[in-house]
Structures are given as C-alpha cells and as structure tokens.
Design a protein around this motif. Sequence first.
Motif, PDB file in Angstrom:
ATOM      1  N   ASN A   7      33.016  21.539  36.070  1.00 20.45           N
ATOM      2  CA  ASN A   7      32.031  22.238  36.653  1.00 20.45           C
ATOM      3  C   ASN A   7      30.778  22.206  36.142  1.00 20.45           C
ATOM      4  N   GLY A   8      30.354  21.043  35.272  1.00 22.52           N
ATOM      5  CA  GLY A   8      29.325  20.758  34.462  1.00 22.52           C
ATOM      6  C   GLY A   8      29.156  21.736  33.224  1.00 22.52           C
ATOM      7  N   MET A   9      30.369  22.398  32.870  1.00 23.45           N
ATOM      8  CA  MET A   9      30.422  23.117  31.566  1.00 23.45           C
ATOM      9  C   MET A   9      30.197  22.297  30.148  1.00 23.45           C
ATOM     10  N   ARG A  10      29.636  22.834  29.357  1.00 23.15           N
ATOM     11  CA  ARG A  10      29.760  22.059  28.021  1.00 23.15           C
ATOM     12  C   ARG A  10      31.333  22.359  27.507  1.00 23.15           C
ATOM     13  N   PHE A  11      31.589  21.745  26.357  1.00 21.15           N
ATOM     14  CA  PHE A  11      33.018  21.411  26.010  1.00 21.15           C
ATOM     15  C   PHE A  11      33.498  23.156  25.635  1.00 21.15           C
ATOM     16  N   ILE A  12      32.802  23.553  24.793  1.00 22.70           N
ATOM     17  CA  ILE A  12      33.637  25.074  24.274  1.00 22.70           C
ATOM     18  C   ILE A  12      33.713  25.968  25.327  1.00 22.70           C
ATOM     19  N   PRO A  13      32.721  26.210  26.088  1.00 20.17           N
ATOM     20  CA  PRO A  13      32.702  27.274  27.312  1.00 20.17           C
ATOM     21  C   PRO A  13      33.812  26.809  28.172  1.00 20.17           C
ATOM     22  N   PHE A  14      33.930  25.470  28.300  1.00 20.05           N
ATOM     23  CA  PHE A  14      35.306  24.963  29.262  1.00 20.05           C
ATOM     24  C   PHE A  14      36.515  25.180  28.463  1.00 20.05           C
ATOM     25  N   LEU A  15      36.569  25.081  27.345  1.00 17.69           N
ATOM     26  CA  LEU A  15      37.777  25.217  26.578  1.00 17.69           C
ATOM     27  C   LEU A  15      38.052  26.713  26.687  1.00 17.69           C
ATOM     28  N   TRP A  16      37.130  27.629  26.449  1.00 19.78           N
ATOM     29  CA  TRP A  16      37.543  29.026  26.548  1.00 19.78           C
ATOM     30  C   TRP A  16      37.635  29.732  27.819  1.00 19.78           C
ATOM     31  N   GLY A  17      37.043  28.844  28.894  1.00 21.32           N
ATOM     32  CA  GLY A  17      37.192  29.483  30.316  1.00 21.32           C
ATOM     33  C   GLY A  17      38.466  28.730  31.020  1.00 21.32           C
ATOM     34  N   MET A  18      39.091  28.009  30.280  1.00 21.51           N
ATOM     35  CA  MET A  18      40.268  27.125  31.116  1.00 21.51           C
ATOM     36  C   MET A  18      41.390  28.121  31.533  1.00 21.51           C
ATOM     37  N   GLN A  19      41.689  28.963  30.779  1.00 19.74           N
ATOM     38  CA  GLN A  19      43.024  29.928  31.018  1.00 19.74           C
ATOM     39  C   GLN A  19      42.539  30.546  32.294  1.00 19.74           C
ATOM     40  N   ARG A  20      41.343  31.016  32.356  1.00 17.44           N
ATOM     41  CA  ARG A  20      40.837  32.006  33.510  1.00 17.44           C
ATOM     42  C   ARG A  20      40.865  31.101  34.720  1.00 17.44           C
ATOM     43  N   MET A  21      40.178  29.612  34.541  1.00 14.86           N
ATOM     44  CA  MET A  21      39.959  29.134  35.610  1.00 14.86           C
ATOM     45  C   MET A  21      41.542  28.744  36.173  1.00 14.86           C
ATOM     46  N   LEU A  22      42.467  28.463  35.304  1.00 12.59           N
ATOM     47  CA  LEU A  22      43.702  27.951  35.821  1.00 12.59           C
ATOM     48  C   LEU A  22      44.449  29.293  36.358  1.00 12.59           C
ATOM     49  N   ARG A  23      44.527  30.264  35.927  1.00 12.04           N
ATOM     50  CA  ARG A  23      45.154  31.394  36.589  1.00 12.04           C
ATOM     51  C   ARG A  23      44.568  31.924  38.052  1.00 12.04           C
ATOM     52  N   GLY A  24      43.153  31.553  38.123  1.00 10.35           N
ATOM     53  CA  GLY A  24      42.729  31.964  39.419  1.00 10.35           C
ATOM     54  C   GLY A  24      42.951  30.628  40.517  1.00 10.35           C
ATOM     55  N   CYS A  25      43.076  29.572  39.738  1.00  9.44           N
ATOM     56  CA  CYS A  25      43.555  28.348  40.779  1.00  9.44           C
ATOM     57  C   CYS A  25      44.896  28.467  41.324  1.00  9.44           C
ATOM     58  N   LEU A  26      45.794  28.664  40.266  1.00  2.69           N
ATOM     59  CA  LEU A  26      47.188  28.949  40.836  1.00  2.69           C
ATOM     60  C   LEU A  26      47.431  30.069  41.529  1.00  2.69           C
ATOM     61  N   LYS A  27      46.749  31.209  41.385  1.00  3.75           N
ATOM     62  CA  LYS A  27      46.788  32.444  42.146  1.00  3.75           C
ATOM     63  C   LYS A  27      46.516  32.076  43.666  1.00  3.75           C
ATOM     64  N   HIS A  28      45.293  31.358  43.671  1.00  5.29           N
ATOM     65  CA  HIS A  28      44.856  31.147  45.127  1.00  5.29           C
ATOM     66  C   HIS A  28      45.711  30.139  45.870  1.00  5.29           C
ATOM     67  N   ASN A  29      46.463  29.089  45.144  1.00  6.50           N
ATOM     68  CA  ASN A  29      47.400  28.228  45.588  1.00  6.50           C
ATOM     69  C   ASN A  29      48.654  29.071  46.060  1.00  6.50           C
ATOM     70  N   TYR A  30      49.059  29.982  45.212  1.00  8.74           N
ATOM     71  CA  TYR A  30      50.191  30.773  45.459  1.00  8.74           C
ATOM     72  C   TYR A  30      50.011  31.646  46.852  1.00  8.74           C
ATOM     73  N   GLU A  31      48.959  32.439  47.011  1.00  7.68           N
ATOM     74  CA  GLU A  31      48.499  33.008  48.019  1.00  7.68           C
ATOM     75  C   GLU A  31      48.448  32.152  49.270  1.00  7.68           C
ATOM     76  N   GLN A  32      48.185  30.964  49.198  1.00  4.44           N
ATOM     77  CA  GLN A  32      47.809  30.062  50.373  1.00  4.44           C
ATOM     78  C   GLN A  32      49.199  29.791  50.916  1.00  4.44           C
ATOM     79  N   LEU A  33      50.242  29.557  49.971  1.00  8.27           N
ATOM     80  CA  LEU A  33      51.484  28.956  49.947  1.00  8.27           C
ATOM     81  C   LEU A  33      52.361  30.144  50.728  1.00  8.27           C
ATOM     82  N   TRP A  34      52.254  31.339  49.981  1.00  6.77           N
ATOM     83  CA  TRP A  34      53.050  32.289  50.438  1.00  6.77           C
ATOM     84  C   TRP A  34      52.865  33.678  50.902  1.00  6.77           C
ATOM     85  N   GLY A  35      51.383  33.663  50.961  1.00  8.70           N
ATOM     86  CA  GLY A  35      50.810  34.794  51.607  1.00  8.70           C
ATOM     87  C   GLY A  35      50.373  35.981  50.511  1.00  8.70           C
TER      88      GLY A  35
END
Length: 102
Positions: free
Chosen positions: A43-71
């Motif tokens: 998302n155009g982020m610099r390396f350090i902000p990307f590194l620190w935000g990766m956990q949040r992005m990962l959790r959000g994406c996986l939750k979104h996929n879970y909700e789409q798959l299972w409701g």
Amino acid sequence: VDKKFIGELCGLHQLYGFRAWTIAHLIHHQYPDDPEKDPHAPNGMRFIPFLWGMQRMLRGCLKHNYEQLWGADPRNMQHWKLKNLFGFVGMWARMLLWFLLL
C-alpha cells in the motif's frame, strides 16, 4: 520426516504456525498487492511502518476471508475469537521456545 514438522521449523522465526502461514501465503499469491485482499499488501508504505502494520493487516485480511467463507453470524465470530486466542497462545509458546533455545 513429516513435512508439517519441517514447515513448523521453517516458520518458527515468524512465530506463526505452519497452517496459519500457509493460508496467509496462499491468499497473498491469489491476490498479490491487492490493498483489500492481500494479507500484506505494501500500500505504498515505507518499510518500518509496513513491518509494524503487518500483523494488523494480516489479521484483518484473514478475518475478512473467514467471514466471506463461513459467514459473520455470532457462532462463527465466537469461533474466530477462539482461533485468535489459540493463535496468541501459540505465538507466546514459540517465543518461549526461542528464549529457551537461546
């Protein structure tokens, strides 16, 4: 030697379990650099902000996929919370293992 065991060893430094890492990796390759669907799109982020935000992005994406798959009904969201709890405990267990090894 079991490939899951090898996968756990290879992913130990990331503190994720083999299955969680595999799912995130498959989604990443399905939607590379898609800001809404890729678990770690830059998302155009610099390396350090990307590194620190990766956990949040990962959790959000996986939750979104879970909700789409299972409701997103209450029972499924309870399962999601339980999965997060076990995932958190697993991360701490891996950190403890690193501490004991080093």
